[in-house]
Write a protein that holds these residues in place. Structure first.
Motif, PDB file in Angstrom:
ATOM      1  N   HIS A 112       0.868  -1.176   0.000  1.00  0.00           N
ATOM      2  CA  HIS A 112       0.000   0.000   0.000  1.00  0.00           C
ATOM      3  C   HIS A 112       0.903   1.223   0.000  1.00  0.00           C
ATOM      4  CE1 HIS A 112      -2.757   3.037   1.660  1.00  0.00           C
ATOM      5  NE2 HIS A 112      -3.715   2.293   1.136  1.00  0.00           N
ATOM      6  N   ALA A 113       0.411   2.339  -0.523  1.00  0.00           N
ATOM      7  CA  ALA A 113       1.211   3.566  -0.590  1.00  0.00           C
ATOM      8  C   ALA A 113       1.761   3.966   0.782  1.00  0.00           C
ATOM      9  CB  ALA A 113       0.373   4.707  -1.178  1.00  0.00           C
ATOM     10  N   ARG A 114       1.028   3.659   1.859  1.00  0.00           N
ATOM     11  CA  ARG A 114       1.473   4.011   3.210  1.00  0.00           C
ATOM     12  C   ARG A 114       2.111   2.835   3.947  1.00  0.00           C
ATOM     13  NH1 ARG A 114      -3.991   6.135   4.078  1.00  0.00           N
ATOM     14  NH2 ARG A 114      -4.016   4.742   5.855  1.00  0.00           N
ATOM     15  N   GLY A 115       2.371   1.729   3.258  1.00  0.00           N
ATOM     16  CA  GLY A 115       3.007   0.574   3.904  1.00  0.00           C
ATOM     17  C   GLY A 115       2.382  -0.727   3.473  1.00  0.00           C
ATOM     18  N   THR A 116       1.574  -1.319   4.368  1.00  0.00           N
ATOM     19  CA  THR A 116       0.964  -2.620   4.093  1.00  0.00           C
ATOM     20  C   THR A 116      -0.513  -2.586   4.436  1.00  0.00           C
ATOM     21  OG1 THR A 116       3.022  -3.762   4.631  1.00  0.00           O
ATOM     22  CG2 THR A 116       1.013  -5.087   4.685  1.00  0.00           C
ATOM     23  N   LYS A 117      -1.327  -3.093   3.522  1.00  0.00           N
ATOM     24  CA  LYS A 117      -2.740  -3.283   3.810  1.00  0.00           C
ATOM     25  C   LYS A 117      -2.920  -4.724   4.265  1.00  0.00           C
ATOM     26  CE  LYS A 117      -7.410  -3.198   1.971  1.00  0.00           C
ATOM     27  NZ  LYS A 117      -8.256  -2.989   0.789  1.00  0.00           N
ATOM     28  N   MET A 118      -3.491  -4.883   5.451  1.00  0.00           N
ATOM     29  CA  MET A 118      -3.807  -6.202   5.983  1.00  0.00           C
ATOM     30  C   MET A 118      -5.329  -6.348   5.969  1.00  0.00           C
ATOM     31  SD  MET A 118      -3.567  -7.638   9.853  1.00  0.00           S
ATOM     32  CE  MET A 118      -5.107  -6.775  10.212  1.00  0.00           C
ATOM     33  N   THR A 119      -5.800  -7.405   5.346  1.00  0.00           N
ATOM     34  CA  THR A 119      -7.226  -7.708   5.360  1.00  0.00           C
ATOM     35  C   THR A 119      -7.409  -9.000   6.136  1.00  0.00           C
ATOM     36  OG1 THR A 119      -7.474  -6.671   3.191  1.00  0.00           O
ATOM     37  CG2 THR A 119      -9.282  -8.069   3.946  1.00  0.00           C
ATOM     38  N   PHE A 120      -8.158  -8.906   7.225  1.00  0.00           N
ATOM     39  CA  PHE A 120      -8.392 -10.012   8.145  1.00  0.00           C
ATOM     40  C   PHE A 120      -9.843 -10.463   8.020  1.00  0.00           C
ATOM     41  CE2 PHE A 120     -10.203 -11.342  12.158  1.00  0.00           C
ATOM     42  CZ  PHE A 120      -9.297 -12.265  12.638  1.00  0.00           C
ATOM     43  N   GLU A 121     -10.051 -11.763   7.867  1.00  0.00           N
ATOM     44  CA  GLU A 121     -11.401 -12.316   7.870  1.00  0.00           C
ATOM     45  C   GLU A 121     -11.423 -13.531   8.779  1.00  0.00           C
ATOM     46  OE1 GLU A 121     -12.764 -13.215   3.933  1.00  0.00           O
ATOM     47  OE2 GLU A 121     -13.027 -11.100   3.426  1.00  0.00           O
ATOM     48  N   GLN A 122     -12.478 -13.646   9.563  1.00  0.00           N
ATOM     49  CA  GLN A 122     -12.687 -14.819  10.401  1.00  0.00           C
ATOM     50  C   GLN A 122     -14.126 -15.259  10.174  1.00  0.00           C
ATOM     51  OE1 GLN A 122     -11.867 -14.203  14.576  1.00  0.00           O
ATOM     52  NE2 GLN A 122     -11.705 -16.397  14.985  1.00  0.00           N
ATOM     53  N   SER A 123     -14.321 -16.531   9.838  1.00  0.00           N
ATOM     54  CA  SER A 123     -15.656 -17.013   9.503  1.00  0.00           C
ATOM     55  C   SER A 123     -15.974 -18.289  10.271  1.00  0.00           C
ATOM     56  CB  SER A 123     -15.758 -17.266   7.997  1.00  0.00           C
ATOM     57  OG  SER A 123     -14.816 -18.252   7.609  1.00  0.00           O
ATOM     58  N   GLY A 124     -17.267 -18.584  10.306  1.00  0.00           N
ATOM     59  CA  GLY A 124     -17.725 -19.811  10.952  1.00  0.00           C
ATOM     60  C   GLY A 124     -18.210 -19.629  12.376  1.00  0.00           C
ATOM     61  N   PHE A 125     -18.501 -18.395  12.774  1.00  0.00           N
ATOM     62  CA  PHE A 125     -19.005 -18.159  14.128  1.00  0.00           C
ATOM     63  C   PHE A 125     -20.380 -18.773  14.293  1.00  0.00           C
ATOM     64  CE2 PHE A 125     -16.107 -14.550  13.451  1.00  0.00           C
ATOM     65  CZ  PHE A 125     -15.264 -14.750  14.527  1.00  0.00           C
TER      66      PHE A 125
END
Length: 153
Positions: A112-125
């Motif tokens: 990302h222009a400002r460093g790192t984009k982290m996309t977190f997903e948690q499923s199955g709740f």
């Protein structure tokens, strides 16, 4: 004692998604997720510690950790890595010891222009309460991750 009623979720609503931009290189953000020396600094909510963090970072490899609450309660969690692509992707299961819910966590790392984009997903709740509790915990963890990365980068 009566069991607490839990709100059941439809499959599409059983997912938690959080995206963050970190002012750090992607390799460092990935290392923060995969190296115990980093994990112990951020991977627990405010006031908690993470004295145990270990794992076999490969598909099929197991991981485990222990969070300790401010009241000194030990909370064990573990899982199995499903996918590992260095600096790009982590997919693993997440289970609390003594719990009956196994969720699936997917973490993507992108430049990302400002460093790192982290996309977190948690499923199955299994319930809205569980999903919302995890949202609060992970949000605090990611605040701590941002501070750790700022000190480390």
């Amino acid at each position: 004692m009566a069991k607490k009623n839990k709100t059941r979720l439809k499959p599409a609503a059983s997912k938690l998604r959080i995206a963050r931009i970190f002012n750090a290189p992607r390799s460092l953000v990935f290392a923060a997720w995969t190296k115990p020396v980093h994990m112990k600094k951020w991977s627990a909510p405010h006031g908690f510690t993470l004295p145990v963090s270990s794992g076999d970072l490969r598909p099929g490899g197991k991981w485990r950790a222990c969070m300790v609450s401010p009241q000194r309660e030990k909370l064990w969690l573990s899982g199995v890595y499903r996918e590992v692509v260095k600096n790009e992707l982590l997919v693993f299961t997440h289970t609390w010891k003594g719990g009956d819910e196994e969720t699936l966590v997917t973490v993507r790392f992108e430049d990302h222009a400002r460093g790192t984009k982290m996309t977190f997903e948690q499923s199955g709740f299994g319930s809205a309460e569980s999903r919302n509790g995890h949202k609060g915990g992970w949000s605090e963890c990611f605040q701590r991750l941002a501070a750790h990365l700022a000190q480390t980068a």
